[in-house]
Design an enzyme around this catalytic site. Structure first.
Site, PDB file in Angstrom:
ATOM      1  N   GLN A 102       0.867  -1.184   0.000  1.00  0.00           N
ATOM      2  CA  GLN A 102       0.000   0.000   0.000  1.00  0.00           C
ATOM      3  C   GLN A 102       0.903   1.232   0.000  1.00  0.00           C
ATOM      4  O   GLN A 102       1.460   1.617   1.018  1.00  0.00           O
ATOM      5  CB  GLN A 102      -0.911   0.016   1.230  1.00  0.00           C
ATOM      6  N   TYR A 171      -7.695  10.627   4.947  1.00  0.00           N
ATOM      7  CA  TYR A 171      -6.593  10.229   5.816  1.00  0.00           C
ATOM      8  C   TYR A 171      -5.323  10.063   4.995  1.00  0.00           C
ATOM      9  O   TYR A 171      -5.355   9.677   3.828  1.00  0.00           O
ATOM     10  CB  TYR A 171      -6.962   8.905   6.478  1.00  0.00           C
ATOM     11  N   LYS A 296     -15.984  -5.481   7.681  1.00  0.00           N
ATOM     12  CA  LYS A 296     -16.748  -6.463   8.466  1.00  0.00           C
ATOM     13  C   LYS A 296     -17.243  -7.624   7.600  1.00  0.00           C
ATOM     14  O   LYS A 296     -18.412  -7.985   7.613  1.00  0.00           O
ATOM     15  CB  LYS A 296     -17.905  -5.805   9.203  1.00  0.00           C
ATOM     16  N   CYS A 345     -14.606  -7.469  18.000  1.00  0.00           N
ATOM     17  CA  CYS A 345     -14.496  -6.892  19.343  1.00  0.00           C
ATOM     18  C   CYS A 345     -13.525  -5.713  19.394  1.00  0.00           C
ATOM     19  O   CYS A 345     -13.649  -4.828  20.242  1.00  0.00           O
ATOM     20  CB  CYS A 345     -14.082  -7.951  20.358  1.00  0.00           C
ATOM     21  N   ALA A 456     -16.121 -28.291  42.074  1.00  0.00           N
ATOM     22  CA  ALA A 456     -14.751 -28.742  42.302  1.00  0.00           C
ATOM     23  C   ALA A 456     -14.331 -28.360  43.715  1.00  0.00           C
ATOM     24  O   ALA A 456     -14.517 -27.221  44.147  1.00  0.00           O
ATOM     25  CB  ALA A 456     -13.811 -28.106  41.287  1.00  0.00           C
TER      26      ALA A 456
END
Length: 646
Positions: A102, A171, A296, A345, A456
């Protein structure tokens, strides 16, 4: 999926890609100061090449070695960088994967200001760090155009299969020139859409002149900047034919802007799958060259769907290939259950935890450690007992079983997943359940035995007689030392998320403004069935500081838009009936009339069992929140590491 559209070859200019899957450029933090591609990056990208990806797009390769991006930056700014670049490219080519850098000038985003050099751009404005950008002169623009062409020529000499030209997100230099949000010039390089595109068009022509008409250029654009006053899809539809005429061989359609709506650039929770599909399809409808889409695209099934229906020609996957570098090969073999899933996330890949300088992934801690974390069969096969079936315990079980150990999990509840079962309850977070589904299927395939509803204790562990015990019992909600905290109307955020205390209306106070407190507020607003009023109290000066920005900002926007009153720099002193005494700015104040007071004040480790058994068994370990309350990122990483050491 061998014969599906996703695995059909794709030709972009003279470059033929073996399938329709490209790996997105991502800044990972592994780069070297000298601009070369080091061993860590080589191993990282080699693993993706081995995994079957058709094209790798290298992130932010600067055209000027003196202008780095956000830190150490790969460079093609000098001829002396060509030989080492070629060594890397040749390694990737051995797996049939194509490579394009890029190509960009970081411009406004460069950290050059840290050593006294002012960042440059189309106009004067503050960059993302609050540093003022200096407007480039016409003469400087011409010089930079030449740098782009020289970098493209070097890429070709290094054996690259083409280049990507970054012109997106308002950007870096080309992206900021193209956007009316940044470009306020009144000369030939500004003023209107054609003026703003002039810099980019000159770059494309210069690249073709120096690297050859047969050297492919893929242009990365924002189909829509999604900000009032920014470029829209209509602007792009006007420019697409001009870019093609100048020499562009393909487009990668992204969206959004970095400064204003970063969650549209890297979509996380709450953003739709295939966020840029409408714009990409509109561009494909008029384009005479291939159109790829990013944003996404986390599953091969969805990727195949949009290619099969001719919405786009190919897909660009980023975080999905962090989660599982072998996603393409697994999809080709229809081993979908074996694909480690990206849940959007943003933890580890976008945000950096304290002390973390490089990217990682919750479900794949081997990112950047591909060589060091190879799974090696155990010489001494052990009987391993894991107490707790949360993410830490599940990942330990998976890796240990892969190495040949005999693994059993004691889980006190009727289902696996631990805290992720609660973390997935707030709005837009259901995707997190994919981690549980994936790990559960993996341990089942590996023959891990799970005993549900199994308490446990020392006696049950002794009776089981393991060689190794791993305590992964998690943590409990922390109740701070506040007077009146044991009143009946005081509950925990966990109780709300579990549905143990139904709250659909009323006046609510939430104590704790971290991620959990904010998400509990979001959940209450989502589930309200009447009038509800929420106040949130946080000791720090900001809320949700423990969240990735791409999830944090949309969440904060939702809370404010729905009237949540947020009290920062506020400490709770006492709870009395429906009143709460707080201290803010060294002054005491009473907040009152609360039907429910909800504690979201962190967690405390459940480590008692480890203390009881550590000297009673041959080998004992404690991991995850049981060791110290943190996040899923650390829990899985510790389980993954321990599983390799047992």
């Amino acid at each position: 999926m061998t014969n599906t559209n996703l695995f059909a070859p794709l030709k972009i200019g003279t470059m033929e890609i073996k399938n329709r899957i490209a790996m997105a450029p991502m800044t990972l933090g592994f780069e070297s100061k000298d601009g070369t591609i080091n061993e860590t990056l080589t191993n990282f990208w080699l693993e993706r090449a081995k995994g079957g990806v058709g094209l790798i797009i290298l992130d932010v390769v600067t055209v000027d070695s003196s202008v780095p991006y956000l830190g150490n930056t790969i460079s093609l700014g000098d001829d002396n960088l060509i030989p080492s670049f070629k060594v890397f490219v040749d390694k990737i080519h051995k797996y049939g994967t194509k490579v394009i850098p890029q190509i960009t000038h970081p411009g406004p985003e460069s950290i050059s200001w840290t050593y006294g050099v002012q960042p440059v751009g189309p106009s004067t404005y503050p960059n993302q760090f609050g540093q003022m950008v200096r407007e480039l002169s016409t003469e400087e623009i011409k010089q930079i155009v030449e740098m782009y062409g020289d970098a493209a020529r070097r890429a070709k000499e290094a054996g690259c299969d083409g280049v990507q030209l970054h012109c997106a997100h308002a950007y870096m230099l080309a992206g900021s020139f193209l956007s009316p949000l940044r470009n306020k010039r009144t000369d030939e390089y500004g003023g209107d859409l054609d003026g703003r595109a002039k810099f980019t068009l000159e770059i494309i022509k210069n690249m073709k002149e120096k690297a050859g008409e047969d050297f492919p250029i893929i242009m990365r654009i924002s189909g829509d900047e999604r900000v009032p006053g920014g470029n829209t899809i209509n602007d792009m539809l006007y420019l697409i034919p001009k870019f093609i005429e100048a020499g562009v061989d393909g487009f990668e359609v992204s969206g959004g802007t970095q400064y204003e709506v970063c969650w549209k650039l890297i979509p996380c929770h709450g953003e739709e799958v295939g966020l840029n599909l409408r714009e990409a399809k509109a561009i494909k409808d008029i384009s005479t060259v291939p159109v790829l889409m990013v944003g996404k695209i986390n599953s091969p099934q969805y990727a195949n769907h949009i290619i099969k229906n001719k919405f786009v020609d190919g897909v660009v996957m980023g975080r999905a290939l962090l989660s599982d570098p072998h996603l393409p090969n697994k999809a080709k073999d229809e081993r979908f259950d074996d694909i480690a899933p990206c849940t959007s996330c943003g933890i580890g890949c976008i945000s950096r935890e304290e002390g973390q300088t490089t990217a990682t992934c919750v479900i794949n801690p081997t990112v950047g450690k591909e060589k060091e974390m190879t799974i090696i069969p155990a010489e001494d096969k052990k009987k391993v007992l894991i107490i707790g079936g949360g993410l830490a315990g599940l990942e330990t079980a998976r890796v240990a079983a892969l190495r040949g150990h005999n693994v059993t999990i004691f889980e006190k509840n009727s289902k696996l997943g631990g805290q992720i079962n609660l973390a997935s309850v707030p709005p837009f977070k259901q995707e997190l359940t994919k981690w549980i589904t994936y790990l559960t299927k993996q341990i089942n395939k590996l023959g891990v035995k799970v005993q549900f509803n199994q308490d446990a204790n020392v006696e049950s562990i002794k009776e089981f007689n393991p060689d190794t015990v791993v305590i992964a019992t998690g943590a409990d909600p922390l109740k701070p030392n506040i007077k009146g905290i044991d009143q009946k109307n005081v509950i925990t955020g966990n109780e709300v998320l579990k549905g143990l205390v139904p709250i659909v209306s009323g006046n609510i106070l939430i104590i704790g403004g971290g991620m959990i407190g904010c998400e509990v507020a979001d959940t209450l607003l989502h589930n309200s069935r009447g009038e509800i009023s929420i106040q949130l109290v946080e000791m720090l000066d900001q809320i949700a500081q423990d969240m990735p920005p791409n999830n944090r900002m949309p969440l904060i926007n939702r809370l404010y838009s729905k009237g949540v009153k947020i009290n920062t720099s506020t400490k709770v002193l006492e709870i009395k009936d429906k009143k709460v005494l707080v201290e803010k700015m060294n002054k005491e104040e009473i907040l009152n009339s609360f039907d429910h007071i909800i504690l979201c004040c962190g967690s405390k480790s459940k480590d008692n069992l480890y203390k009881d058994i550590k000297n009673l068994v041959p080998e004992a370990h404690i991991i995850g929140d049981a060791k110290s309350p943190r996040k899923a990122l650390q829990a899985v990483a510790e389980g993954s590491t321990l599983g390799r050491l047992l």
